[in-house]
Design a protein around this motif. Structure first.
Motif, PDB file in Angstrom:
ATOM      1  N   GLY A  42       0.805  -1.212   0.000  1.00  0.00           N
ATOM      2  CA  GLY A  42       0.000   0.000   0.000  1.00  0.00           C
ATOM      3  C   GLY A  42       0.838   1.260   0.000  1.00  0.00           C
ATOM      4  O   GLY A  42       0.559   2.212  -0.744  1.00  0.00           O
ATOM      5  N   THR A  43       1.895   1.275   0.806  1.00  0.00           N
ATOM      6  CA  THR A  43       2.729   2.473   0.923  1.00  0.00           C
ATOM      7  C   THR A  43       3.559   2.706  -0.329  1.00  0.00           C
ATOM      8  O   THR A  43       3.705   3.840  -0.796  1.00  0.00           O
ATOM      9  CB  THR A  43       3.651   2.358   2.150  1.00  0.00           C
ATOM     10  OG1 THR A  43       2.872   2.053   3.309  1.00  0.00           O
ATOM     11  CG2 THR A  43       4.397   3.654   2.385  1.00  0.00           C
ATOM     12  N   SER A  44       4.125   1.653  -0.912  1.00  0.00           N
ATOM     13  CA  SER A  44       4.943   1.813  -2.115  1.00  0.00           C
ATOM     14  C   SER A  44       4.089   2.254  -3.302  1.00  0.00           C
ATOM     15  O   SER A  44       4.520   3.086  -4.111  1.00  0.00           O
ATOM     16  CB  SER A  44       5.680   0.510  -2.447  1.00  0.00           C
ATOM     17  OG  SER A  44       4.770  -0.539  -2.718  1.00  0.00           O
ATOM     18  N   GLY A  84      -7.474  -4.628  -8.813  1.00  0.00           N
ATOM     19  CA  GLY A  84      -6.406  -5.457  -8.265  1.00  0.00           C
ATOM     20  C   GLY A  84      -6.247  -5.309  -6.765  1.00  0.00           C
ATOM     21  O   GLY A  84      -5.937  -6.284  -6.074  1.00  0.00           O
ATOM     22  N   THR A  85      -6.471  -4.099  -6.237  1.00  0.00           N
ATOM     23  CA  THR A  85      -6.330  -3.893  -4.786  1.00  0.00           C
ATOM     24  C   THR A  85      -7.399  -4.656  -3.999  1.00  0.00           C
ATOM     25  O   THR A  85      -7.206  -4.963  -2.821  1.00  0.00           O
ATOM     26  CB  THR A  85      -6.424  -2.395  -4.422  1.00  0.00           C
ATOM     27  OG1 THR A  85      -7.735  -1.895  -4.751  1.00  0.00           O
ATOM     28  CG2 THR A  85      -5.366  -1.597  -5.151  1.00  0.00           C
ATOM     29  N   LEU A  86      -8.515  -4.945  -4.634  1.00  0.00           N
ATOM     30  CA  LEU A  86      -9.572  -5.704  -3.964  1.00  0.00           C
ATOM     31  C   LEU A  86      -9.200  -7.181  -3.824  1.00  0.00           C
ATOM     32  O   LEU A  86      -9.732  -7.886  -2.973  1.00  0.00           O
ATOM     33  CB  LEU A  86     -10.887  -5.577  -4.744  1.00  0.00           C
ATOM     34  CG  LEU A  86     -11.400  -4.143  -4.966  1.00  0.00           C
ATOM     35  CD1 LEU A  86     -12.698  -4.166  -5.778  1.00  0.00           C
ATOM     36  CD2 LEU A  86     -11.618  -3.430  -3.639  1.00  0.00           C
ATOM     37  N   VAL A  87      -8.263  -7.613  -4.666  1.00  0.00           N
ATOM     38  CA  VAL A  87      -7.854  -9.024  -4.673  1.00  0.00           C
ATOM     39  C   VAL A  87      -6.659  -9.271  -3.757  1.00  0.00           C
ATOM     40  O   VAL A  87      -6.567 -10.310  -3.104  1.00  0.00           O
ATOM     41  CB  VAL A  87      -7.515  -9.476  -6.109  1.00  0.00           C
ATOM     42  CG1 VAL A  87      -7.010 -10.921  -6.118  1.00  0.00           C
ATOM     43  CG2 VAL A  87      -8.734  -9.331  -7.009  1.00  0.00           C
ATOM     44  N   THR A  88      -5.739  -8.293  -3.689  1.00  0.00           N
ATOM     45  CA  THR A  88      -4.462  -8.535  -3.002  1.00  0.00           C
ATOM     46  C   THR A  88      -4.622  -8.873  -1.522  1.00  0.00           C
ATOM     47  O   THR A  88      -3.840  -9.661  -0.974  1.00  0.00           O
ATOM     48  CB  THR A  88      -3.537  -7.304  -3.157  1.00  0.00           C
ATOM     49  OG1 THR A  88      -2.241  -7.641  -2.688  1.00  0.00           O
ATOM     50  CG2 THR A  88      -4.066  -6.099  -2.360  1.00  0.00           C
ATOM     51  N   GLY A  89      -5.622  -8.313  -0.864  1.00  0.00           N
ATOM     52  CA  GLY A  89      -5.823  -8.602   0.554  1.00  0.00           C
ATOM     53  C   GLY A  89      -6.223 -10.038   0.827  1.00  0.00           C
ATOM     54  O   GLY A  89      -6.115 -10.520   1.967  1.00  0.00           O
ATOM     55  N   LEU A  90      -6.662 -10.745  -0.208  1.00  0.00           N
ATOM     56  CA  LEU A  90      -7.085 -12.133  -0.069  1.00  0.00           C
ATOM     57  C   LEU A  90      -5.934 -13.118  -0.259  1.00  0.00           C
ATOM     58  O   LEU A  90      -6.095 -14.306  -0.006  1.00  0.00           O
ATOM     59  CB  LEU A  90      -8.196 -12.451  -1.092  1.00  0.00           C
ATOM     60  CG  LEU A  90      -9.424 -11.526  -1.072  1.00  0.00           C
ATOM     61  CD1 LEU A  90     -10.373 -11.894  -2.220  1.00  0.00           C
ATOM     62  CD2 LEU A  90     -10.147 -11.618   0.270  1.00  0.00           C
ATOM     63  N   LEU A  91      -4.766 -12.608  -0.707  1.00  0.00           N
ATOM     64  CA  LEU A  91      -3.652 -13.493  -1.042  1.00  0.00           C
ATOM     65  C   LEU A  91      -2.643 -13.571   0.107  1.00  0.00           C
ATOM     66  O   LEU A  91      -2.357 -12.564   0.750  1.00  0.00           O
ATOM     67  CB  LEU A  91      -2.946 -12.986  -2.305  1.00  0.00           C
ATOM     68  CG  LEU A  91      -3.816 -12.896  -3.565  1.00  0.00           C
ATOM     69  CD1 LEU A  91      -3.012 -12.293  -4.717  1.00  0.00           C
ATOM     70  CD2 LEU A  91      -4.339 -14.269  -3.952  1.00  0.00           C
ATOM     71  N   LEU A 144      -2.283  -5.889 -12.453  1.00  0.00           N
ATOM     72  CA  LEU A 144      -1.061  -6.441 -11.857  1.00  0.00           C
ATOM     73  C   LEU A 144      -0.435  -5.464 -10.873  1.00  0.00           C
ATOM     74  O   LEU A 144       0.074  -5.856  -9.827  1.00  0.00           O
ATOM     75  CB  LEU A 144      -0.058  -6.798 -12.958  1.00  0.00           C
ATOM     76  CG  LEU A 144      -0.462  -7.946 -13.888  1.00  0.00           C
ATOM     77  CD1 LEU A 144       0.557  -8.103 -15.005  1.00  0.00           C
ATOM     78  CD2 LEU A 144      -0.600  -9.252 -13.121  1.00  0.00           C
ATOM     79  N   SER A 145      -0.498  -4.177 -11.205  1.00  0.00           N
ATOM     80  CA  SER A 145       0.043  -3.154 -10.318  1.00  0.00           C
ATOM     81  C   SER A 145      -0.720  -3.103  -9.001  1.00  0.00           C
ATOM     82  O   SER A 145      -0.134  -3.073  -7.924  1.00  0.00           O
ATOM     83  CB  SER A 145      -0.003  -1.784 -10.998  1.00  0.00           C
ATOM     84  OG  SER A 145       0.470  -0.777 -10.134  1.00  0.00           O
ATOM     85  N   GLY A 146      -2.050  -3.090  -9.092  1.00  0.00           N
ATOM     86  CA  GLY A 146      -2.865  -3.020  -7.888  1.00  0.00           C
ATOM     87  C   GLY A 146      -2.795  -4.275  -7.046  1.00  0.00           C
ATOM     88  O   GLY A 146      -2.790  -4.210  -5.814  1.00  0.00           O
ATOM     89  N   GLY A 189      -7.546   2.307  -3.344  1.00  0.00           N
ATOM     90  CA  GLY A 189      -7.935   0.969  -2.908  1.00  0.00           C
ATOM     91  C   GLY A 189      -7.185   0.521  -1.670  1.00  0.00           C
ATOM     92  O   GLY A 189      -7.771  -0.045  -0.739  1.00  0.00           O
ATOM     93  N   PHE A 190      -5.875   0.775  -1.620  1.00  0.00           N
ATOM     94  CA  PHE A 190      -5.082   0.383  -0.454  1.00  0.00           C
ATOM     95  C   PHE A 190      -5.443   1.213   0.774  1.00  0.00           C
ATOM     96  O   PHE A 190      -5.391   0.718   1.897  1.00  0.00           O
ATOM     97  CB  PHE A 190      -3.586   0.514  -0.766  1.00  0.00           C
ATOM     98  CG  PHE A 190      -3.044  -0.602  -1.609  1.00  0.00           C
ATOM     99  CD1 PHE A 190      -3.148  -1.918  -1.196  1.00  0.00           C
ATOM    100  CD2 PHE A 190      -2.422  -0.347  -2.830  1.00  0.00           C
ATOM    101  CE1 PHE A 190      -2.653  -2.964  -1.969  1.00  0.00           C
ATOM    102  CE2 PHE A 190      -1.921  -1.376  -3.615  1.00  0.00           C
ATOM    103  CZ  PHE A 190      -2.048  -2.688  -3.183  1.00  0.00           C
ATOM    104  N   TYR A 191      -5.795   2.478   0.571  1.00  0.00           N
ATOM    105  CA  TYR A 191      -6.226   3.313   1.690  1.00  0.00           C
ATOM    106  C   TYR A 191      -7.502   2.765   2.313  1.00  0.00           C
ATOM    107  O   TYR A 191      -7.637   2.682   3.544  1.00  0.00           O
ATOM    108  CB  TYR A 191      -6.451   4.747   1.205  1.00  0.00           C
ATOM    109  CG  TYR A 191      -7.139   5.628   2.227  1.00  0.00           C
ATOM    110  CD1 TYR A 191      -6.451   6.090   3.346  1.00  0.00           C
ATOM    111  CD2 TYR A 191      -8.478   5.980   2.078  1.00  0.00           C
ATOM    112  CE1 TYR A 191      -7.079   6.886   4.296  1.00  0.00           C
ATOM    113  CE2 TYR A 191      -9.115   6.773   3.010  1.00  0.00           C
ATOM    114  CZ  TYR A 191      -8.421   7.220   4.119  1.00  0.00           C
ATOM    115  OH  TYR A 191      -9.057   8.001   5.052  1.00  0.00           O
TER     116      TYR A 191
END
Length: 244
Positions: A42-44, A84-91, A144-146, A189-191
């Motif tokens: 999220g920060t990067s 993509g940000t909605l998916v990353t928290g699930l991984l 892919l970025s998100g 999304g990360f926020y």
């Protein structure tokens, strides 16, 4: 101050080679500064918003950029990034690290292959192809970025080189413009997911924005060999750091 000077040095390279460097920043935060991966993601990604704004302004002054193409691809990339940000928290963390590193290695290899091949197309073919490939480049690299926080700069540059026949200088500059909406919507999304460390963000941004603006001034002045080498090696080093 260690983080600031590290990011300043990195910003110089990112401004020169093009991109926000989210993947490299991610690798440094995880492997060197021991930041948890989801916070680092999220920060990067959020820091990339400011880095690419600085680099884009410098590249526009240098006349390196294909603005219309960058805006169109960036619009589609913004949608892909937020998704993509909605998916990353699930991984799980280990899977995120391995996939991010693998994508960096793959993109480096593909850029190496592409920059060794000369490809010509007619003007009509480019126009027809553009409205198929530009949305695809934006959606895929944005997602892919998100999702994996790599910024997708090498993959964006690869798409610009292969499908839109840009020069290395144009690809390096235009990728920064594309990353403005991509990183912005990824940051939103990360926020919402609570993955941003604001104090860490200030340190990263202060270094990378300054370095990126200065580094972009050398893109047009450098030889194609040097620029090509930087574009290829940057994701490799980021991938190695992630695995380490």
């Amino acid at each position: 101050m260690t983080i600031f000077f590290t990011m300043l040095s990195l910003g110089l390279i990112l401004g020169f080679a093009g991109g926000g460097g989210s993947g490299f920043v991610l690798a440094l935060l995880i492997s060197v500064f021991n930041i948890p991966i989801h916070t680092a993601l999220g920060t990067s990604t959020t820091s990339m918003v400011f880095t690419v704004l600085s680099g884009t302004a410098s590249h526009m002054r240098e006349g390196n950029m294909v603005v219309k193409t960058g805006l169109i691809i960036g619009a589609f990339g913004a949608f892909g990034s937020y998704t993509g940000t909605l998916v990353t928290g699930l991984l799980p963390e280990n899977l995120l690290i391995w996939i991010s590193a693998s994508l960096l290695f793959l993109s480096s290899f593909l850029i190496w292959v592409r920059t060794r091949i000369v490809k010509q197309e007619t003007s009509d073919q480019k126009v027809k192809f553009f409205w198929i490939t530009a949305p695809a480049i934006g959606l895929i690299t944005g997602f892919l970025s998100g999702c994996f926080g790599i910024g997708s700069t090498p993959l964006i540059q690869l798409g610009l080189l292969i499908f839109l026949n840009m020069t290395l200088q144009q690809a390096a500059a235009t990728s920064m413009l594309i990353l403005i909406p991509v990183s912005l919507f990824g940051a939103i999304g990360f926020y919402q997911a609570g993955f941003i460390d604001w104090f860490l963000l200030v340190q990263i941004v202060a270094g990378t924005m300054t370095g990126s603006y200065i580094g972009a001034k050398f893109t047009k002045r450098a030889s194609v060999l040097i620029l090509r080498t930087a574009m290829i090696l940057l994701p490799v080093f980021g991938g190695l750091l992630l695995l380490w």
